[in-house]
Motif scaffolding. Structure first.
Motif, PDB file in Angstrom:
ATOM      1  N   CYS A 180      27.150  33.999  41.422  1.00  0.00           N
ATOM      2  CA  CYS A 180      27.312  35.289  42.104  1.00  0.00           C
ATOM      3  C   CYS A 180      26.001  36.061  42.195  1.00  0.00           C
ATOM      4  N   GLY A 225      28.737  39.355  39.527  1.00  0.00           N
ATOM      5  CA  GLY A 225      29.954  39.260  38.714  1.00  0.00           C
ATOM      6  C   GLY A 225      30.973  38.298  39.308  1.00  0.00           C
ATOM      7  N   CYS A 226      31.368  37.303  38.520  1.00  0.00           N
ATOM      8  CA  CYS A 226      32.399  36.354  38.963  1.00  0.00           C
ATOM      9  C   CYS A 226      33.085  35.802  37.716  1.00  0.00           C
ATOM     10  N   CYS A 254      23.614  34.887  36.560  1.00  0.00           N
ATOM     11  CA  CYS A 254      24.638  33.935  37.029  1.00  0.00           C
ATOM     12  C   CYS A 254      24.234  33.338  38.383  1.00  0.00           C
ATOM     13  N   CYS A 287      30.796  33.978  34.999  1.00  0.00           N
ATOM     14  CA  CYS A 287      30.001  34.831  34.097  1.00  0.00           C
ATOM     15  C   CYS A 287      30.868  35.926  33.483  1.00  0.00           C
TER      16      CYS A 287
END
Ligand SMILES: [Zn+2]
Length: 340
Positions: A263, A267-268, A260, A271
């Motif tokens: 981030c 993790g965001c 991604c 994604c």
């Protein structure tokens, strides 16, 4: 005498002052000391007493009329003078024309073509209206197979089926039928699916597919080609991973994810907190497809891949709604003028 006053009233009402000189002649005749009005006032003392009242009233009416008309004409001339000066201000900057730009999807497609052309891929094209053979059967979609259900489209005729293509893989079949290997080409184009239009899906979108068929082409070549593409398109430090998947026309098949970009894999919401986003589907061309196209599958192998241009644009430019690409809103399109 009264008749003479009535005539003058009519003349005053009809008088038009187009320029300064007209106004001046009006002033001389009706307003100045030597005007007809002065003469008429002077003549008042000679009017017989019985007519004095009527004469006086008529003369006063003429006087008021002259004053009103004179004021009107003065302000009228001043106004038109003001207007003329404004339109003739040659120091004002000229009004500029709006200049259009290249659509973001067109620009992105050109960028994808550029990346693949540099590593030896040519560009192949084909029709948007296809027969069942080119869109499904030649690509190893058995009739009544659920994979066809996932690619429902718009039919122009049934039995035999003529339809709007659901992917540009039909161009791969046409390419393979047209000659002998090796083939190394990409197929950009418009495709159609019978889907409701939402922020994440549309019934019309754009794909770029790729095909490489030759002796000794392996999965390693597929990985390296797409790794090169992802680095060129997104970022030199981007990570790439292959996830096992199923497509009727490739075996083995894999979906391709990149780390991604928002981030950096932490993790965001883009994604979905996995750190990875999908960009393409790929695999080694199924021997059945090669045989369907008249290619010796014992001698030749190859890989194919496909990606959506809109999906790429969503990731690259952080666009949240793909309907924006087809709405032609200049406020949206203008934001991409700097990428060209
Ligand atoms: Zn993320």
């Amino acid at each position: 005498m009264i008749e003479r006053i009535e005539e003058l009233k009519e003349e005053v009402q009809k008088f038009v002052a187009e320029k300064e000189a007209d106004l001046e002649s009006f002033r001389m005749k009706f307003v100045s000391r030597k005007s007809v009005l002065t003469d008429l006032f002077d003549a008042f003392k000679d009017v017989p007493p019985a007519q004095k009242k009527d004469y006086g009233v008529a003369l006063n009416q003429l006087k008021v009329l002259v004053q009103d008309r004179f004021k009107e004409m003065v302000s009228g001339l001043e106004e038109s003078k003001g207007a003329t000066t404004e339109t003739k201000d040659l120091t004002l900057p000229a009004a500029t024309d709006q200049i259009g730009g290249i659509h973001p999807l067109t620009a992105l497609r050109a960028r994808i073509i550029e990346i693949f052309e540099r590593i030896g891929f040519s560009v192949a094209d084909g029709p948007e209206i296809e027969t069942d053979w080119y869109n499904f059967t030649a690509l190893n979609f058995p009739e009544n197979h659920p994979a066809r259900e996932m690619q429902d489209t718009f039919f122009i005729e049934k039995n035999p089926d003529v339809l709007l293509r659901t992917h540009t893989s039909s161009v791969q079949v046409r390419l393979m039928e047209s000659g002998k290997p090796p083939f190394r080409a990409i197929m950009p184009g418009r495709v159609f699916r019978n889907e409701a239009i939402t922020a994440r899906a549309h019934c019309i979108f754009h794909q770029v597919e790729g095909l490489y068929i030759d002796e000794g082409v392996s999965f390693a070549d597929l990985k390296d080609t797409l790794y090169h593409f992802a680095k060129e398109m997104f970022h030199k430090d981007v990570k790439i991973r292959f996830r096992p998947s199923y497509f009727p026309f490739t075996e083995p098949s894999a979906e391709i994810d990149i780390s991604c970009l928002i981030c950096n894999g932490e993790g965001c919401n883009i994604c979905k907190y996995t750190g990875w986003v999908e960009i393409a589907g790929s695999g080694m061309v199924d021997p059945n497809v090669l045989e369907n196209c008249g290619i010796d599958s014992e001698k030749y192998t190859g890989f194919a891949f496909g990606m959506g241009i809109e999906r790429m644009a969503l990731l690259k430019y952080q666009v949240r709604d793909l309907r924006l690409f087809t709405e032609n809103d200049v406020r949206f399109l203008k934001q991409f003028s700097s990428i060209l």
